[in-house]
Design a protein around this motif. Sequence first.
Motif, PDB file in Angstrom:
ATOM      1  N   PRO A   8       5.321  -6.369   4.575  1.00 20.86           N
ATOM      2  CA  PRO A   8       5.973  -6.864   5.796  1.00 20.86           C
ATOM      3  C   PRO A   8       7.478  -6.616   5.784  1.00 20.86           C
ATOM      4  O   PRO A   8       8.149  -6.842   4.772  1.00 20.86           O
ATOM      5  CB  PRO A   8       5.656  -8.360   5.784  1.00 20.86           C
ATOM      6  CG  PRO A   8       4.425  -8.482   4.957  1.00 20.86           C
ATOM      7  CD  PRO A   8       4.571  -7.437   3.894  1.00 20.86           C
ATOM      8  N   SER A   9       8.001  -6.170   6.909  1.00 18.42           N
ATOM      9  CA  SER A   9       9.430  -5.879   7.025  1.00 18.42           C
ATOM     10  C   SER A   9      10.249  -7.145   7.219  1.00 18.42           C
ATOM     11  O   SER A   9      11.454  -7.153   6.939  1.00 18.42           O
ATOM     12  CB  SER A   9       9.676  -4.915   8.197  1.00 18.42           C
ATOM     13  OG  SER A   9       9.126  -5.447   9.398  1.00 18.42           O
ATOM     14  N   GLU A  15       9.876 -11.346   1.580  1.00 16.90           N
ATOM     15  CA  GLU A  15      10.576 -11.447   0.302  1.00 16.90           C
ATOM     16  C   GLU A  15       9.631 -11.692  -0.876  1.00 16.90           C
ATOM     17  O   GLU A  15       9.781 -11.060  -1.927  1.00 16.90           O
ATOM     18  CB  GLU A  15      11.656 -12.533   0.371  1.00 16.90           C
ATOM     19  CG  GLU A  15      12.875 -12.149   1.186  1.00 16.90           C
ATOM     20  CD  GLU A  15      13.544 -10.864   0.716  1.00 16.90           C
ATOM     21  OE1 GLU A  15      13.655 -10.680  -0.516  1.00 16.90           O
ATOM     22  OE2 GLU A  15      13.928 -10.045   1.571  1.00 16.90           O
ATOM     23  N   PRO A  16       8.629 -12.604  -0.741  1.00 15.11           N
ATOM     24  CA  PRO A  16       7.674 -12.754  -1.852  1.00 15.11           C
ATOM     25  C   PRO A  16       6.936 -11.461  -2.184  1.00 15.11           C
ATOM     26  O   PRO A  16       6.618 -11.203  -3.346  1.00 15.11           O
ATOM     27  CB  PRO A  16       6.709 -13.827  -1.338  1.00 15.11           C
ATOM     28  CG  PRO A  16       7.495 -14.621  -0.359  1.00 15.11           C
ATOM     29  CD  PRO A  16       8.398 -13.621   0.305  1.00 15.11           C
ATOM     30  N   SER A  17       6.669 -10.640  -1.168  1.00 18.10           N
ATOM     31  CA  SER A  17       5.988  -9.362  -1.395  1.00 18.10           C
ATOM     32  C   SER A  17       6.883  -8.411  -2.190  1.00 18.10           C
ATOM     33  O   SER A  17       6.425  -7.745  -3.137  1.00 18.10           O
ATOM     34  CB  SER A  17       5.608  -8.713  -0.060  1.00 18.10           C
ATOM     35  OG  SER A  17       4.738  -9.537   0.681  1.00 18.10           O
ATOM     36  N   PHE A  49       7.703  -0.235   5.078  1.00 16.38           N
ATOM     37  CA  PHE A  49       7.946  -1.515   5.756  1.00 16.38           C
ATOM     38  C   PHE A  49       7.323  -1.490   7.153  1.00 16.38           C
ATOM     39  O   PHE A  49       7.515  -0.547   7.922  1.00 16.38           O
ATOM     40  CB  PHE A  49       9.437  -1.797   5.854  1.00 16.38           C
ATOM     41  CG  PHE A  49      10.061  -2.172   4.533  1.00 16.38           C
ATOM     42  CD1 PHE A  49       9.917  -3.451   4.023  1.00 16.38           C
ATOM     43  CD2 PHE A  49      10.772  -1.236   3.793  1.00 16.38           C
ATOM     44  CE1 PHE A  49      10.471  -3.804   2.800  1.00 16.38           C
ATOM     45  CE2 PHE A  49      11.334  -1.585   2.573  1.00 16.38           C
ATOM     46  CZ  PHE A  49      11.189  -2.866   2.081  1.00 16.38           C
ATOM     47  N   ALA A  50       6.575  -2.543   7.462  1.00 12.78           N
ATOM     48  CA  ALA A  50       5.871  -2.601   8.752  1.00 12.78           C
ATOM     49  C   ALA A  50       5.686  -4.056   9.177  1.00 12.78           C
ATOM     50  O   ALA A  50       5.892  -4.977   8.377  1.00 12.78           O
ATOM     51  CB  ALA A  50       4.509  -1.915   8.638  1.00 12.78           C
ATOM     52  N   ASP A  54       0.445  -5.277  11.683  1.00  9.68           N
ATOM     53  CA  ASP A  54       0.033  -3.872  11.759  1.00  9.68           C
ATOM     54  C   ASP A  54      -0.541  -3.358  10.435  1.00  9.68           C
ATOM     55  O   ASP A  54      -1.243  -2.343  10.402  1.00  9.68           O
ATOM     56  CB  ASP A  54       1.217  -2.977  12.145  1.00  9.68           C
ATOM     57  CG  ASP A  54       1.662  -3.183  13.588  1.00  9.68           C
ATOM     58  OD1 ASP A  54       0.820  -3.609  14.403  1.00  9.68           O
ATOM     59  OD2 ASP A  54       2.850  -2.935  13.873  1.00  9.68           O
ATOM     60  N   ILE A  55      -0.234  -4.047   9.351  1.00  8.94           N
ATOM     61  CA  ILE A  55      -0.586  -3.539   8.018  1.00  8.94           C
ATOM     62  C   ILE A  55      -2.091  -3.370   7.814  1.00  8.94           C
ATOM     63  O   ILE A  55      -2.524  -2.335   7.276  1.00  8.94           O
ATOM     64  CB  ILE A  55       0.049  -4.425   6.922  1.00  8.94           C
ATOM     65  CG1 ILE A  55       1.568  -4.204   6.930  1.00  8.94           C
ATOM     66  CG2 ILE A  55      -0.527  -4.096   5.538  1.00  8.94           C
ATOM     67  CD1 ILE A  55       2.344  -5.107   5.990  1.00  8.94           C
ATOM     68  N   PRO A  56      -2.945  -4.315   8.233  1.00 10.51           N
ATOM     69  CA  PRO A  56      -4.387  -4.089   8.039  1.00 10.51           C
ATOM     70  C   PRO A  56      -4.880  -2.801   8.689  1.00 10.51           C
ATOM     71  O   PRO A  56      -5.674  -2.056   8.093  1.00 10.51           O
ATOM     72  CB  PRO A  56      -5.030  -5.329   8.688  1.00 10.51           C
ATOM     73  CG  PRO A  56      -3.987  -6.384   8.590  1.00 10.51           C
ATOM     74  CD  PRO A  56      -2.691  -5.658   8.801  1.00 10.51           C
TER      75      PRO A  56
END
Length: 286
Positions: A8-9, A15-17, A49-50, A54-56
């Motif tokens: 996630p952007s 931040e945890p990612s 970064f997205a 949208d990531i799935p």
Amino acid sequence: MKIKIAIPSKGRISEPSINILEKAGLGLVDKNNRKLISKTFNENIDVMFARASDIPEFVNDGVADMGVTGVDLIEESESDVNELLDLRFGRTKLVLAAPEESSITSVEDITPDMKIATEFPVLTEKYLKQHGLDLKIVKLSGSTEAAPFIGIADLITDLTSTGTTLKMNHLKIIDVILESTIKLIANHDSLKEKKELIEAVSTSIQGVLDADRKKLIMMNVNEENLDKVKEVMPSMGGLTISEVLSDKKTVAAQAVIDEKQVFELVNDLRNAGARDILVVPIERII
């Protein structure tokens, strides 16, 4: 052969990612300059970064080989991805909620003439169908909790972690639709074609998860006190013992323990005869 990991952007899981990738040895080369595609310390692994939502689909379609996103978004998008790891953060729930003064106390109180507002129409529709309901669903992109008070809907479904925001907006939880956490996911084809690299990423992140709240405790022990130390020493795999080159018969002992055990254990070890006790943080356990 290279892989892209979509994270996630922005938002609560961004931040945890980034942090968990850094702990796994995949920190960004230029952390202060996030581009759409950013390089990591491994030349074969890039970060993309997205938007979390949208990531799935990006992973499903192969735009990214791997991704970090929530179960709620995976289920909402109906993406066919491989869930590799539960990353143990970002726990939340998709709930059905109604105004506090509403007469609705359970799903059985819902009538067909009611409307429901949500950012999750797919999951909401599935839930309603499971309960034999066919309500008008109003899709919103934000401020869902305001919908009942401005006449848009009678009910909402929304994400909550503690329920505090719902209470602040005078809403009560009627039912829990889905419990969600953050997952590391992979594209099915990428998992076959780039298996070695993807498994290396997964193994490194699993090592970070396994090391969470673990400490390495090290000490010197006179051989005559070693049995006493063993008696008070909990560990994941027993004590590791090595000889210390000194005039006295002394050994060095070390073990991995839970963080919550440190306070009492240090005193117990000292009383058992251990000395020069060190407590060291652990980044990964492989």
